[in-house]
Design a protein around this motif. Structure first.
Motif, mmCIF file in Angstrom:
data_model
loop_
_atom_site.group_PDB
_atom_site.id
_atom_site.type_symbol
_atom_site.label_atom_id
_atom_site.label_comp_id
_atom_site.label_asym_id
_atom_site.label_seq_id
_atom_site.Cartn_x
_atom_site.Cartn_y
_atom_site.Cartn_z
ATOM 1 N N ALA A 132 19.657 7.035 -1.241
ATOM 2 C CA ALA A 132 19.409 6.031 -0.349
ATOM 3 C C ALA A 132 18.183 5.457 -0.268
ATOM 4 O O ALA A 132 17.150 6.206 -0.597
ATOM 5 C CB ALA A 132 19.389 6.762 1.038
ATOM 6 N N VAL A 133 17.953 4.208 -0.179
ATOM 7 C CA VAL A 133 16.801 3.610 -0.189
ATOM 8 C C VAL A 133 16.740 2.310 0.832
ATOM 9 O O VAL A 133 17.670 1.534 0.869
ATOM 10 C CB VAL A 133 16.262 2.919 -1.704
ATOM 11 C CG1 VAL A 133 17.531 1.926 -2.030
ATOM 12 C CG2 VAL A 133 15.089 2.242 -1.845
ATOM 13 N N THR A 185 0.699 -1.243 -0.015
ATOM 14 C CA THR A 185 0.019 -0.037 -0.030
ATOM 15 C C THR A 185 0.794 1.166 0.232
ATOM 16 O O THR A 185 0.101 2.198 -0.195
ATOM 17 C CB THR A 185 -0.785 -0.133 1.166
ATOM 18 O OG1 THR A 185 -0.169 -0.238 2.371
ATOM 19 C CG2 THR A 185 -2.075 -1.132 1.214
ATOM 20 N N SER A 186 2.108 1.232 0.252
ATOM 21 C CA SER A 186 2.890 2.295 0.222
ATOM 22 C C SER A 186 4.066 2.023 -0.735
ATOM 23 O O SER A 186 4.579 0.952 -0.699
ATOM 24 C CB SER A 186 3.254 2.792 1.698
ATOM 25 O OG SER A 186 4.092 1.664 2.336
ATOM 26 N N ARG A 187 4.779 3.137 -1.148
ATOM 27 C CA ARG A 187 6.085 3.147 -1.891
ATOM 28 C C ARG A 187 7.300 3.154 -1.114
ATOM 29 O O ARG A 187 7.163 3.851 -0.074
ATOM 30 C CB ARG A 187 5.942 4.440 -2.835
ATOM 31 C CG ARG A 187 4.885 4.379 -3.925
ATOM 32 C CD ARG A 187 4.926 5.351 -5.002
ATOM 33 N NE ARG A 187 4.562 5.133 -6.316
ATOM 34 C CZ ARG A 187 4.821 5.465 -7.487
ATOM 35 N NH1 ARG A 187 5.856 6.425 -7.421
ATOM 36 N NH2 ARG A 187 4.321 5.030 -8.450
ATOM 37 N N ASP A 231 7.761 0.842 -7.550
ATOM 38 C CA ASP A 231 7.259 1.509 -6.414
ATOM 39 C C ASP A 231 7.846 2.322 -5.421
ATOM 40 O O ASP A 231 8.430 1.845 -4.375
ATOM 41 C CB ASP A 231 6.279 0.269 -5.539
ATOM 42 C CG ASP A 231 5.146 -0.372 -6.268
ATOM 43 O OD1 ASP A 231 4.348 0.455 -6.940
ATOM 44 O OD2 ASP A 231 4.975 -1.586 -6.146
ATOM 45 N N ILE A 232 8.551 3.370 -6.071
ATOM 46 C CA ILE A 232 9.254 4.248 -5.146
ATOM 47 C C ILE A 232 8.826 5.598 -5.342
ATOM 48 O O ILE A 232 8.048 6.081 -6.060
ATOM 49 C CB ILE A 232 10.707 4.381 -5.648
ATOM 50 C CG1 ILE A 232 10.906 5.027 -6.876
ATOM 51 C CG2 ILE A 232 11.332 2.826 -5.627
ATOM 52 C CD1 ILE A 232 12.283 5.028 -7.493
ATOM 53 N N GLU A 233 9.057 6.417 -3.906
ATOM 54 C CA GLU A 233 8.817 7.823 -3.984
ATOM 55 C C GLU A 233 9.900 8.496 -3.755
ATOM 56 O O GLU A 233 10.520 8.409 -2.573
ATOM 57 C CB GLU A 233 7.611 8.030 -3.124
ATOM 58 C CG GLU A 233 7.263 9.504 -2.829
ATOM 59 C CD GLU A 233 6.051 9.942 -1.987
ATOM 60 O OE1 GLU A 233 5.619 11.068 -1.886
ATOM 61 O OE2 GLU A 233 5.618 8.850 -1.421
ATOM 62 N N VAL A 234 10.470 9.475 -4.590
ATOM 63 C CA VAL A 234 11.864 10.057 -4.297
ATOM 64 C C VAL A 234 11.456 11.570 -3.798
ATOM 65 O O VAL A 234 10.808 12.534 -3.983
ATOM 66 C CB VAL A 234 12.364 10.298 -5.798
ATOM 67 C CG1 VAL A 234 13.835 10.932 -5.476
ATOM 68 C CG2 VAL A 234 12.454 9.182 -6.430
ATOM 69 N N THR A 235 12.485 11.716 -2.687
ATOM 70 C CA THR A 235 12.517 12.999 -2.116
ATOM 71 C C THR A 235 13.980 13.641 -2.339
ATOM 72 O O THR A 235 14.848 12.745 -2.554
ATOM 73 C CB THR A 235 12.209 13.122 -0.550
ATOM 74 O OG1 THR A 235 13.232 12.127 0.061
ATOM 75 C CG2 THR A 235 10.927 12.758 -0.102
ATOM 76 N N TRP A 236 14.062 15.086 -2.551
ATOM 77 C CA TRP A 236 15.399 15.404 -3.002
ATOM 78 C C TRP A 236 16.274 16.396 -1.995
ATOM 79 O O TRP A 236 15.562 17.051 -1.361
ATOM 80 C CB TRP A 236 14.909 16.528 -4.255
ATOM 81 C CG TRP A 236 14.353 15.429 -5.260
ATOM 82 C CD1 TRP A 236 12.907 15.345 -5.383
ATOM 83 C CD2 TRP A 236 14.687 14.695 -6.476
ATOM 84 N NE1 TRP A 236 12.594 14.476 -6.613
ATOM 85 C CE2 TRP A 236 13.674 14.088 -7.066
ATOM 86 C CE3 TRP A 236 16.124 14.659 -6.742
ATOM 87 C CZ2 TRP A 236 14.102 13.203 -8.169
ATOM 88 C CZ3 TRP A 236 16.150 13.620 -7.926
ATOM 89 C CH2 TRP A 236 15.196 12.993 -8.700
#
Length: 211
Positions: free
Chosen positions: A161-162, A10-12, A41-46
């Protein structure tokens, strides 16, 4: 009842990328990561790191590169100042605006790059003056240190980073698209998450290809 392990995700996965807007290789990596975000299924912050900070105390740089590093303070200072005044949501639009001018339009006057970029994203013009002041350098150092602290001081920009795994790069040109982009992502995460894996490298034979 379905077993928990069979429940749909349900979340990336949260992914963070550190960049310096003047670095062409970080620009290439960011374009690739934007493609991956549409395929995995990823959500990127910068987040900002800084080649100027990285080279701040080096005395072995040639005159031309030292001059470039002195100029490199401007764009990252302005991004940090914009974040402190307007929040994290301004980072990516401002990066895109600056990077387009620096890497695609080949603009070398960073003051002009900053002025145009602020106007494009609708931020106050007075933020441009922060390029030449140290007011926000402590926050810049903190952002830089947070990224470097994950991978060590022997690397530069970009850092990704992941899921608790961080790595430098990938350094790639041109930015892969489609399934090529997704496969590269899968491979990077796989090797970076392997215990004891540190480095995979070969000599670059191409410069940045922006098309």
């Amino acid at each position: 009842m379905a077993d928990a392990k069979d429940s749909p995700k349900t979340s990336r996965d949260a992914v963070e990328m550190w960049f310096d807007p003047i670095c062409p290789w970080a620009w290439m990596t960011s374009r690739w990561l934007m493609e991956v975000e549409t395929l995995r299924d990823i959500e990127v912050t910068w987040s900002v790191m800084s080649l100027a900070v990285l080279n701040e105390h080096r005395h072995d740089l040639d005159a031309a590169y030292r001059a470039r590093m002195d100029e490199a303070w401007g764009p990252v200072r302005v991004i940090i100042a914009a974040v402190e005044a307007h929040g994290d949501s301004v980072i990516k639009p401002l990066y895109d605006a600056m990077g387009t001018r620096i890497h695609l339009r080949r603009m070398n006057d960073f003051d002009e790059v900053i002025r145009e970029s602020l106007e494009e994203v609708g931020l106050p013009a007075e933020l441009a003056k922060e390029a030449h002041h140290k007011k926000h350098d402590a926050a810049l150092h903190r952002s830089h240190k947070r990224g470097i602290g994950l991978v060590g001081t022997e690397v530069g920009t970009p850092i990704i980073a992941v899921d608790g795994v961080a790595f430098f790069g990938p350094v790639v040109t041109p930015a892969p698209k489609g399934e090529d982009a997704a496969r590269l992502w899968d491979g990077c995460v796989l090797v970076a998450s392997t215990p004891g894996f540190f480095e995979l490298k070969r000599t670059r034979t191409l410069g940045p290809i922006f098309t």
